[in-house]
Design a protein around this motif. Structure first.
Motif, PDB file in Angstrom:
ATOM      1  N   TYR A 274      -6.916  11.740  -4.448  1.00  0.00           N
ATOM      2  CA  TYR A 274      -5.535  11.045  -4.496  1.00  0.00           C
ATOM      3  C   TYR A 274      -5.519   9.594  -4.201  1.00  0.00           C
ATOM      4  O   TYR A 274      -5.893   9.445  -2.926  1.00  0.00           O
ATOM      5  CB  TYR A 274      -4.670  11.991  -3.413  1.00  0.00           C
ATOM      6  CG  TYR A 274      -3.407  11.411  -3.211  1.00  0.00           C
ATOM      7  CD1 TYR A 274      -2.373  11.420  -4.272  1.00  0.00           C
ATOM      8  CD2 TYR A 274      -2.824  11.336  -2.122  1.00  0.00           C
ATOM      9  CE1 TYR A 274      -0.933  11.125  -4.015  1.00  0.00           C
ATOM     10  CE2 TYR A 274      -1.517  10.630  -1.452  1.00  0.00           C
ATOM     11  CZ  TYR A 274      -0.662  10.672  -2.642  1.00  0.00           C
ATOM     12  OH  TYR A 274       0.620  10.132  -2.494  1.00  0.00           O
ATOM     13  N   TRP A 275      -5.075   8.883  -4.810  1.00  0.00           N
ATOM     14  CA  TRP A 275      -4.766   7.250  -4.528  1.00  0.00           C
ATOM     15  C   TRP A 275      -6.201   6.775  -3.764  1.00  0.00           C
ATOM     16  O   TRP A 275      -7.223   7.090  -4.348  1.00  0.00           O
ATOM     17  CB  TRP A 275      -3.654   7.078  -3.511  1.00  0.00           C
ATOM     18  CG  TRP A 275      -2.638   6.221  -4.024  1.00  0.00           C
ATOM     19  CD1 TRP A 275      -2.974   4.940  -4.478  1.00  0.00           C
ATOM     20  CD2 TRP A 275      -1.197   6.168  -3.753  1.00  0.00           C
ATOM     21  NE1 TRP A 275      -1.525   4.125  -4.787  1.00  0.00           N
ATOM     22  CE2 TRP A 275      -0.745   5.061  -4.496  1.00  0.00           C
ATOM     23  CE3 TRP A 275      -0.310   7.301  -3.464  1.00  0.00           C
ATOM     24  CZ2 TRP A 275       0.444   4.668  -4.477  1.00  0.00           C
ATOM     25  CZ3 TRP A 275       0.967   6.931  -3.618  1.00  0.00           C
ATOM     26  CH2 TRP A 275       1.556   5.803  -4.044  1.00  0.00           C
TER      27      TRP A 275
ATOM     28  N   SER B 212      -7.674   4.449   0.079  1.00  0.00           N
ATOM     29  CA  SER B 212      -7.491   4.047   1.403  1.00  0.00           C
ATOM     30  C   SER B 212      -6.898   2.406   1.366  1.00  0.00           C
ATOM     31  O   SER B 212      -7.001   1.664   0.196  1.00  0.00           O
ATOM     32  CB  SER B 212      -8.911   4.168   2.198  1.00  0.00           C
ATOM     33  OG  SER B 212      -9.671   3.107   1.930  1.00  0.00           O
TER      34      SER B 212
ATOM     35  N   TYR C 132       0.966  -1.104   0.129  1.00  0.00           N
ATOM     36  CA  TYR C 132       0.083  -0.239  -0.076  1.00  0.00           C
ATOM     37  C   TYR C 132       0.788   1.357   0.060  1.00  0.00           C
ATOM     38  O   TYR C 132       1.620   1.418   0.892  1.00  0.00           O
ATOM     39  CB  TYR C 132      -0.962   0.099   1.092  1.00  0.00           C
ATOM     40  CG  TYR C 132      -1.800   1.237   1.522  1.00  0.00           C
ATOM     41  CD1 TYR C 132      -2.758   1.683   0.553  1.00  0.00           C
ATOM     42  CD2 TYR C 132      -1.235   2.238   2.361  1.00  0.00           C
ATOM     43  CE1 TYR C 132      -3.645   2.668   0.677  1.00  0.00           C
ATOM     44  CE2 TYR C 132      -2.091   3.214   2.590  1.00  0.00           C
ATOM     45  CZ  TYR C 132      -3.165   3.431   1.880  1.00  0.00           C
ATOM     46  OH  TYR C 132      -3.968   4.456   1.775  1.00  0.00           O
TER      47      TYR C 132
ATOM     48  N   PRO D  46       0.690   4.970  -0.352  1.00  0.00           N
ATOM     49  CA  PRO D  46       0.378   6.187   0.339  1.00  0.00           C
ATOM     50  C   PRO D  46       0.729   6.276   1.773  1.00  0.00           C
ATOM     51  O   PRO D  46      -0.461   6.418   2.539  1.00  0.00           O
ATOM     52  CB  PRO D  46      -0.878   6.859  -0.286  1.00  0.00           C
ATOM     53  CG  PRO D  46      -1.832   5.650  -0.161  1.00  0.00           C
ATOM     54  CD  PRO D  46      -0.853   4.499  -0.738  1.00  0.00           C
TER      55      PRO D  46
ATOM     56  N   PRO E  61       5.562   8.556  -0.021  1.00  0.00           N
ATOM     57  CA  PRO E  61       5.345   7.295  -0.586  1.00  0.00           C
ATOM     58  C   PRO E  61       6.602   6.651  -1.021  1.00  0.00           C
ATOM     59  O   PRO E  61       7.730   7.148  -1.565  1.00  0.00           O
ATOM     60  CB  PRO E  61       4.462   7.339  -1.498  1.00  0.00           C
ATOM     61  CG  PRO E  61       3.825   8.834  -1.398  1.00  0.00           C
ATOM     62  CD  PRO E  61       4.902   9.628  -0.603  1.00  0.00           C
TER      63      PRO E  61
ATOM     64  N   ASN F  99      -3.877   8.273   2.566  1.00  0.00           N
ATOM     65  CA  ASN F  99      -3.767   8.781   1.273  1.00  0.00           C
ATOM     66  C   ASN F  99      -4.154  10.476   1.713  1.00  0.00           C
ATOM     67  O   ASN F  99      -3.519  11.073   0.950  1.00  0.00           O
ATOM     68  CB  ASN F  99      -4.529   8.474   0.315  1.00  0.00           C
ATOM     69  CG  ASN F  99      -6.010   8.053   0.439  1.00  0.00           C
ATOM     70  OD1 ASN F  99      -6.328   7.564   1.655  1.00  0.00           O
ATOM     71  ND2 ASN F  99      -6.922   8.397  -0.261  1.00  0.00           N
ATOM     72  N   TYR F 100      -4.818  10.498   2.917  1.00  0.00           N
ATOM     73  CA  TYR F 100      -5.272  11.875   3.355  1.00  0.00           C
ATOM     74  C   TYR F 100      -4.574  12.005   4.907  1.00  0.00           C
ATOM     75  O   TYR F 100      -5.021  12.925   5.350  1.00  0.00           O
ATOM     76  CB  TYR F 100      -6.585  12.079   3.220  1.00  0.00           C
ATOM     77  CG  TYR F 100      -7.286  12.020   1.798  1.00  0.00           C
ATOM     78  CD1 TYR F 100      -6.535  12.616   0.727  1.00  0.00           C
ATOM     79  CD2 TYR F 100      -8.475  11.113   1.604  1.00  0.00           C
ATOM     80  CE1 TYR F 100      -7.115  12.476  -0.552  1.00  0.00           C
ATOM     81  CE2 TYR F 100      -8.851  11.130   0.349  1.00  0.00           C
ATOM     82  CZ  TYR F 100      -8.148  11.746  -0.848  1.00  0.00           C
ATOM     83  OH  TYR F 100      -8.836  11.777  -2.073  1.00  0.00           O
TER      84      TYR F 100
ATOM     85  N   GLN G   3      -7.460   5.901   5.662  1.00  0.00           N
ATOM     86  CA  GLN G   3      -7.253   6.714   4.557  1.00  0.00           C
ATOM     87  C   GLN G   3      -5.689   7.437   4.720  1.00  0.00           C
ATOM     88  O   GLN G   3      -5.840   8.866   4.784  1.00  0.00           O
ATOM     89  CB  GLN G   3      -8.220   7.828   4.659  1.00  0.00           C
ATOM     90  CG  GLN G   3      -9.793   7.385   4.531  1.00  0.00           C
ATOM     91  CD  GLN G   3     -10.767   8.331   4.680  1.00  0.00           C
ATOM     92  OE1 GLN G   3     -10.621   9.316   4.068  1.00  0.00           O
ATOM     93  NE2 GLN G   3     -11.824   7.722   5.426  1.00  0.00           N
TER      94      GLN G   3
ATOM     95  N   ASP H  94      -1.945   0.983  -7.454  1.00  0.00           N
ATOM     96  CA  ASP H  94      -2.232   2.331  -7.897  1.00  0.00           C
ATOM     97  C   ASP H  94      -3.437   2.269  -9.108  1.00  0.00           C
ATOM     98  O   ASP H  94      -4.154   2.855  -9.084  1.00  0.00           O
ATOM     99  CB  ASP H  94      -0.886   2.897  -8.326  1.00  0.00           C
ATOM    100  CG  ASP H  94      -1.253   4.386  -8.798  1.00  0.00           C
ATOM    101  OD1 ASP H  94      -2.247   4.992  -8.480  1.00  0.00           O
ATOM    102  OD2 ASP H  94      -0.055   4.892  -9.242  1.00  0.00           O
TER     103      ASP H  94
ATOM    104  N   THR I 124      -6.618   3.722  -7.410  1.00  0.00           N
ATOM    105  CA  THR I 124      -7.006   5.044  -7.711  1.00  0.00           C
ATOM    106  C   THR I 124      -8.290   5.173  -8.453  1.00  0.00           C
ATOM    107  O   THR I 124      -9.058   5.927  -7.926  1.00  0.00           O
ATOM    108  CB  THR I 124      -5.781   5.935  -8.388  1.00  0.00           C
ATOM    109  OG1 THR I 124      -4.516   5.676  -7.522  1.00  0.00           O
ATOM    110  CG2 THR I 124      -6.143   7.042  -8.769  1.00  0.00           C
TER     111      THR I 124
END
Length: 346
Positions: free
Chosen positions: A293-294, A296, A87, A89, A116, A104-105, A102, A153, A157
């Protein structure tokens, strides 16, 4: 070990020899079986030095899969030899988004200097890589790592983007997928597996449009200046409910805006530098523009589950690690149909 690195601003990636990494406390050493080649890498390598935000040289590869080679002190819940996907992010693991999967955030990644793999931290385009925490590994459970590495990805994504618009993807709806390449051809399969929406795929390449038809697009359109008009014709003038732009260049974001119907979702995923103007009268009423973005960690588990059920078939072209610069050249020239994957042991 061999690694593919971006070494100086503006240069092409190089295959170099670097020391074998060793896992520290809490870390996992992965023997890489496959690493995906992505347009995001090209975007990073096109940035001026002052925009990079991390030091060079950088081992590329933010899509990775392989077998667990060694565990750092304190690592539990994973065994040596297990085949896993990475994984990408990475986050702090403690802020509110991270505790919900999450990462990615993550709210603190920039503050803490967390990057990353392949986009700041050493990536998967090497014989071995370090994964910072076992929570960033998802068991492949028998899935072929070469065939499925890009789901980390190119699957995750678009899955995240689709989930944002899922309530609108009902029978009778239309979704436009702009760009039928690495992400787009997986997005089409996800839409077919998850929804009843009608799919119109746009691309400049007839070869990629053929791939789009093969994986489930209902209609295909050349992505030129007349593409939005063609979408309007195919929807009896109404426009699309969801537009997923996996290119994100100025011509495609303009097409996305022109193809949207009332109460549409325009999701710009690609890093092509395009924008969509938002304001009263600039778009149909109640149109939403999103740039996600990406995805979870939970969503990656979902994507791999769909692969287990045979719903996803990533079209891959494989290269040995010494051929990685060629893979980037072919990707940049638009000559990869699907996803390029580096296999270090090839």
């Amino acid at each position: 070990m061999k690694a593919v690195q971006y070494r100086t601003p503006g240069s092409a990636p190089e295959v170099v020899t670097v020391p074998d990494p060793e896992p520290g406390p809490g870390q996992v050493l992965l023997k890489v079986a496959a690493a995906g080649v992505c347009h995001s890498d090209i975007a990073v390598m096109s940035m001026p030095a002052e925009q990079l935000g991390f030091p060079l040289p950088l081992t590329l590869g933010h899509e990775g899969a392989g077998s667990v080679a060694a565990l750092g002190a304190g690592v539990e819940g994973i065994a040596e030899g297990e085949m896993v996907a990475v994984y990408g992010p990475w986050g702090c693991g403690r802020c509110r988004p991270c505790t919900q999967g999450q990462e990615n955030y993550c709210l603190r990644a920039e503050e803490l200097g967390i990057y990353p793999p392949g986009l700041g931290a050493p990536g998967a385009m090497a014989e071995y890589m370090i994964v910072d925490d076992a929570r960033h590994l998802v068991p492949l459970r028998g899935l072929d790592p070469v065939q499925n590495v890009s789901l980390t990805d190119a699957g995750l994504t678009p899955y995240h983007a689709i989930m944002l618009s899922l309530p609108k993807l009902v029978p009778g709806s239309t979704t436009v997928v702009i760009g039928a390449g690495g992400l787009g051809h997986v997005a089409i399969q996800l839409l077919r597996a998850m929804t009843a929406t009608r799919i119109i795929a746009l691309d400049l390449s007839e070869e990629r449009l053929e791939l789009a038809r093969t994986v489930g697009a209902h209609e295909t359109v050349i992505s030129d200046a007349k593409a939005a008009d063609r979408v309007k014709e195919l929807t009896s003038g109404a426009g699309a409910q969801v537009i997923l732009d996996f290119v994100g260049a100025p011509p495609t974001t303009a097409t996305a805006a022109a193809a949207a119907g009332i109460d549409a979702d325009i999701t710009v995923v690609g890093l092509g530098g395009g924008t969509v103007a938002v304001g009263f009268g600039s778009l149909p009423y109640q149109t939403t523009v999103t740039s996600p973005y990406w995805g979870s960690r939970t969503e990656l588990v979902d994507v791999l589950e769909l692969a287990h059920h045979g719903e996803l078939d990533v079209h891959v072209e494989t290269f040995g690690i010494d051929e990685a610069p060629l893979a980037y050249e072919r990707l940049h020239a638009g000559k990869i149909n699907g996803r390029a994957v580096i296999v270090p042991t090839r």
